[in-house]
Design a protein around this motif. Sequence first.
Motif, PDB file in Angstrom:
ATOM      1  N   GLU A  92       3.893  -6.360  -5.164  1.00 42.58           N
ATOM      2  CA  GLU A  92       2.894  -5.296  -5.056  1.00 42.58           C
ATOM      3  C   GLU A  92       2.032  -5.296  -6.305  1.00 42.58           C
ATOM      4  O   GLU A  92       2.496  -5.560  -7.401  1.00 42.58           O
ATOM      5  CB  GLU A  92       3.537  -3.930  -4.856  1.00 42.58           C
ATOM      6  N   VAL A  98      -0.131  -5.630  -1.226  1.00 40.80           N
ATOM      7  CA  VAL A  98       1.306  -5.497  -1.034  1.00 40.80           C
ATOM      8  C   VAL A  98       1.776  -6.576  -0.062  1.00 40.80           C
ATOM      9  O   VAL A  98       1.168  -6.781   0.983  1.00 40.80           O
ATOM     10  CB  VAL A  98       1.672  -4.096  -0.489  1.00 40.80           C
ATOM     11  N   ALA A 130      -4.756  -1.732  -3.728  1.00 41.26           N
ATOM     12  CA  ALA A 130      -3.414  -2.309  -3.642  1.00 41.26           C
ATOM     13  C   ALA A 130      -3.426  -3.608  -2.861  1.00 41.26           C
ATOM     14  O   ALA A 130      -4.208  -3.781  -1.923  1.00 41.26           O
ATOM     15  CB  ALA A 130      -2.464  -1.322  -2.972  1.00 41.26           C
ATOM     16  N   VAL A 173       4.360   0.044   4.967  1.00 39.04           N
ATOM     17  CA  VAL A 173       5.477  -0.565   5.684  1.00 39.04           C
ATOM     18  C   VAL A 173       5.607   0.037   7.079  1.00 39.04           C
ATOM     19  O   VAL A 173       5.830  -0.678   8.063  1.00 39.04           O
ATOM     20  CB  VAL A 173       6.786  -0.411   4.872  1.00 39.04           C
ATOM     21  N   ASN A 216      10.974  -4.582   3.321  1.00 36.73           N
ATOM     22  CA  ASN A 216      11.219  -4.589   1.878  1.00 36.73           C
ATOM     23  C   ASN A 216      10.008  -5.180   1.162  1.00 36.73           C
ATOM     24  O   ASN A 216       9.464  -6.196   1.586  1.00 36.73           O
ATOM     25  CB  ASN A 216      12.463  -5.413   1.539  1.00 36.73           C
ATOM     26  N   ILE A 217       9.609  -4.544   0.074  1.00 36.12           N
ATOM     27  CA  ILE A 217       8.447  -4.992  -0.688  1.00 36.12           C
ATOM     28  C   ILE A 217       8.828  -6.229  -1.500  1.00 36.12           C
ATOM     29  O   ILE A 217       9.796  -6.219  -2.254  1.00 36.12           O
ATOM     30  CB  ILE A 217       7.941  -3.877  -1.627  1.00 36.12           C
ATOM     31  N   ARG A 222       2.274   5.924  -5.526  1.00 38.76           N
ATOM     32  CA  ARG A 222       2.630   4.566  -5.110  1.00 38.76           C
ATOM     33  C   ARG A 222       3.736   4.558  -4.061  1.00 38.76           C
ATOM     34  O   ARG A 222       3.694   3.752  -3.134  1.00 38.76           O
ATOM     35  CB  ARG A 222       3.012   3.724  -6.312  1.00 38.76           C
ATOM     36  N   LEU A 223       4.717   5.415  -4.197  1.00 36.77           N
ATOM     37  CA  LEU A 223       5.798   5.485  -3.211  1.00 36.77           C
ATOM     38  C   LEU A 223       5.236   5.850  -1.840  1.00 36.77           C
ATOM     39  O   LEU A 223       5.631   5.276  -0.824  1.00 36.77           O
ATOM     40  CB  LEU A 223       6.867   6.487  -3.650  1.00 36.77           C
ATOM     41  N   TRP A 277       2.240   5.206  -0.712  1.00 34.01           N
ATOM     42  CA  TRP A 277       1.519   4.046  -0.184  1.00 34.01           C
ATOM     43  C   TRP A 277       2.472   2.973   0.301  1.00 34.01           C
ATOM     44  O   TRP A 277       2.255   2.369   1.349  1.00 34.01           O
ATOM     45  CB  TRP A 277       0.544   3.490  -1.223  1.00 34.01           C
ATOM     46  N   ARG A 278       3.546   2.730  -0.454  1.00 37.71           N
ATOM     47  CA  ARG A 278       4.533   1.728  -0.017  1.00 37.71           C
ATOM     48  C   ARG A 278       5.091   2.085   1.353  1.00 37.71           C
ATOM     49  O   ARG A 278       5.089   1.265   2.262  1.00 37.71           O
ATOM     50  CB  ARG A 278       5.686   1.643  -1.015  1.00 37.71           C
ATOM     51  N   SER A 279       5.575   3.291   1.476  1.00 38.49           N
ATOM     52  CA  SER A 279       6.195   3.698   2.742  1.00 38.49           C
ATOM     53  C   SER A 279       5.168   3.755   3.875  1.00 38.49           C
ATOM     54  O   SER A 279       5.463   3.367   5.006  1.00 38.49           O
ATOM     55  CB  SER A 279       6.924   5.035   2.598  1.00 38.49           C
ATOM     56  N   ALA A 299       5.279  -7.652   2.086  1.00 39.62           N
ATOM     57  CA  ALA A 299       6.571  -7.140   2.527  1.00 39.62           C
ATOM     58  C   ALA A 299       7.215  -8.150   3.468  1.00 39.62           C
ATOM     59  O   ALA A 299       6.526  -8.944   4.114  1.00 39.62           O
ATOM     60  CB  ALA A 299       6.399  -5.795   3.234  1.00 39.62           C
TER      61      ALA A 299
END
Length: 147
Positions: A17, A6, A4, A35, A13-14, A27-28, A30-32, A8
């Motif tokens: 990505e 990413v 990945a 961040v 906020n992304i 993916r959710l 990894w995003r959270s 932010a």
Amino acid sequence: MILAVVFANSVGNILVERFNGVPAEERLHWRSFLVKLGADNLKGVKNEELLVACHKSVYIVYTILGDVSIYVVGKDEYDELALSEVIFVITSAVKDVCGKPPTERLFLDKYGRICLCLDEIVWKGYLENTEKDRIRRLIRLKPPVEF
């Protein structure tokens, strides 16, 4: 493989990505995770100062550039040393496109060019181009003069 890349903003906020080989249902997470990692550790960090983390047998190298946080996640041959090279190429390309470390507004104004740079730097999970001049030539969107 680079799993990945990413970007932010300062509130988490992304902005951009790119995932490679990561199932949609993960993916959710990894995003959270990324961040939260940035919110916990990037306060007071200087521009382009690299931070390293390890999670679930993958490596994460992240930094801040202007108002934008950048995270690169890799596994196998992309350990923290290889990822530091990847993030260096990405940060230099973003600075080149924006002309300076970007604010969120400047980053979003140059969104298309930044995405083109990312596509030229990382291709299907592998580092493709590292030379600034070559990346600049490839994102011009002009047909080649000779084949």
